[in-house]
Design a protein around this motif. Structure first.
Motif, mmCIF file in Angstrom:
data_model
loop_
_atom_site.group_PDB
_atom_site.id
_atom_site.type_symbol
_atom_site.label_atom_id
_atom_site.label_comp_id
_atom_site.label_asym_id
_atom_site.label_seq_id
_atom_site.Cartn_x
_atom_site.Cartn_y
_atom_site.Cartn_z
ATOM 1 N N ALA A 9 0.498 -1.176 -0.119
ATOM 2 C CA ALA A 9 0.077 0.096 0.171
ATOM 3 C C ALA A 9 1.065 1.357 0.081
ATOM 4 O O ALA A 9 0.341 2.508 -0.440
ATOM 5 N N GLY A 10 2.208 1.134 0.874
ATOM 6 C CA GLY A 10 2.922 2.394 0.386
ATOM 7 C C GLY A 10 4.495 2.650 -0.361
ATOM 8 O O GLY A 10 4.595 3.508 -0.973
ATOM 9 N N ASP A 11 4.148 1.329 -1.268
ATOM 10 C CA ASP A 11 5.213 1.496 -2.233
ATOM 11 C C ASP A 11 4.415 2.845 -3.314
ATOM 12 O O ASP A 11 3.020 2.138 -4.336
ATOM 13 N N VAL A 12 5.103 3.287 -4.055
ATOM 14 C CA VAL A 12 4.562 4.843 -4.837
ATOM 15 C C VAL A 12 5.134 3.808 -6.343
ATOM 16 O O VAL A 12 3.579 4.212 -7.379
ATOM 17 N N GLY A 13 5.567 3.323 -6.750
ATOM 18 C CA GLY A 13 6.266 2.327 -7.865
ATOM 19 C C GLY A 13 5.017 1.059 -8.186
ATOM 20 O O GLY A 13 4.184 1.137 -9.562
ATOM 21 N N ASP A 14 4.951 0.379 -7.020
ATOM 22 C CA ASP A 14 3.227 -0.242 -7.528
ATOM 23 C C ASP A 14 2.215 0.640 -7.035
ATOM 24 O O ASP A 14 1.640 0.114 -8.093
ATOM 25 N N ARG A 15 2.063 1.097 -7.238
ATOM 26 C CA ARG A 15 0.827 2.742 -7.582
ATOM 27 C C ARG A 15 0.826 3.024 -8.725
ATOM 28 O O ARG A 15 -0.518 2.728 -9.257
ATOM 29 N N VAL A 16 2.292 3.757 -9.128
ATOM 30 C CA VAL A 16 2.285 4.007 -10.429
ATOM 31 C C VAL A 16 1.943 2.735 -11.350
ATOM 32 O O VAL A 16 1.375 3.196 -12.678
ATOM 33 N N ILE A 17 2.287 1.826 -11.008
ATOM 34 C CA ILE A 17 2.134 0.837 -12.144
ATOM 35 C C ILE A 17 0.677 0.309 -12.614
ATOM 36 O O ILE A 17 -0.278 -0.501 -13.619
ATOM 37 N N HIS A 18 0.387 0.794 -11.474
ATOM 38 C CA HIS A 18 -1.933 -0.317 -11.306
ATOM 39 C C HIS A 18 -2.649 0.848 -11.959
ATOM 40 O O HIS A 18 -3.738 0.683 -12.378
ATOM 41 N N LEU A 19 -2.091 1.963 -12.244
ATOM 42 C CA LEU A 19 -2.877 3.370 -12.767
ATOM 43 C C LEU A 19 -2.515 2.835 -14.068
ATOM 44 O O LEU A 19 -3.348 4.030 -14.599
#
Length: 172
Positions: free
Chosen positions: A21-31
């Motif tokens: 949840a806190g990983d910005v890179g993972d959030r960007v990939i999901h977006l």
């Protein structure tokens, strides 16, 4: 299907992977996939609009005068034609905001991405009419705000809009 199931490059749903949840890179990939869908859905319309408006402006007398003076075509388009169509583009983008919001609601639901669209869909599914009403009012306020912003930007970019409005009121 190609990028998430076959190639396994991008995730198919959600805002982040489990435990990240806190990983910005993972959030960007999901977006990437939801954002790509929303952008590509509207990009063709704006490209078509810009093309038609530029073609219309290119037929103006001032363009012929600039060509006669020896000004390059790119400079004419960039300095003169784009300046004239910019207020129209800003207003058209603001007018299209309800359509874009509706598209994001659908994209959020399809990709199981948490946002106002998914929340609206779930509130309708579970008959939470108070939340649904609040979300409709919020969406309406956002649309109203962007319409107002488009009007202000349009007047700032093209002073003739303000002059025409004052002239029209004086004639009435």
């Amino acid at each position: 299907l190609i990028f998430s199931v076959n190639l396994k490059i991008l995730p198919s749903s959600g805002a982040y992977s489990t435990g990240k949840a806190g990983d910005v890179g993972d959030r960007v990939i999901h977006l990437i996939m939801p954002l790509t869908i929303v952008v590509l859905e509207h990009l063709w319309y704006y490209a078509y609009l810009i093309r038609n408006k530029l073609a219309e402006e290119a037929r103006g007398d001032y363009v012929l005068l600039c060509k006669a003076k020896g000004m390059p075509a790119r400079k004419i388009l960039a300095q003169h034609c784009m300046k004239n169509i910019l207020p129209t583009l800003v207003v058209m983008m603001a007018v299209a905001l309800p359509h874009i919001l509706c598209g994001t609601y659908i994209v959020e639901t399809v990709f199981a991405y948490p946002g106002l669209g998914k929340l609206s869909f779930e509130s309708a599914m579970y008959q939470d009419y108070n939340l649904l009403t609040a979300l409709c009012l919020l969406t309406g306020a956002v649309v109203f705000f962007f319409q107002f912003l488009a009007q202000v930007l349009g007047e700032a970019l093209d002073p003739r809009m303000k002059a025409e409005e004052k002239g029209g009121l004086a004639d009435a």
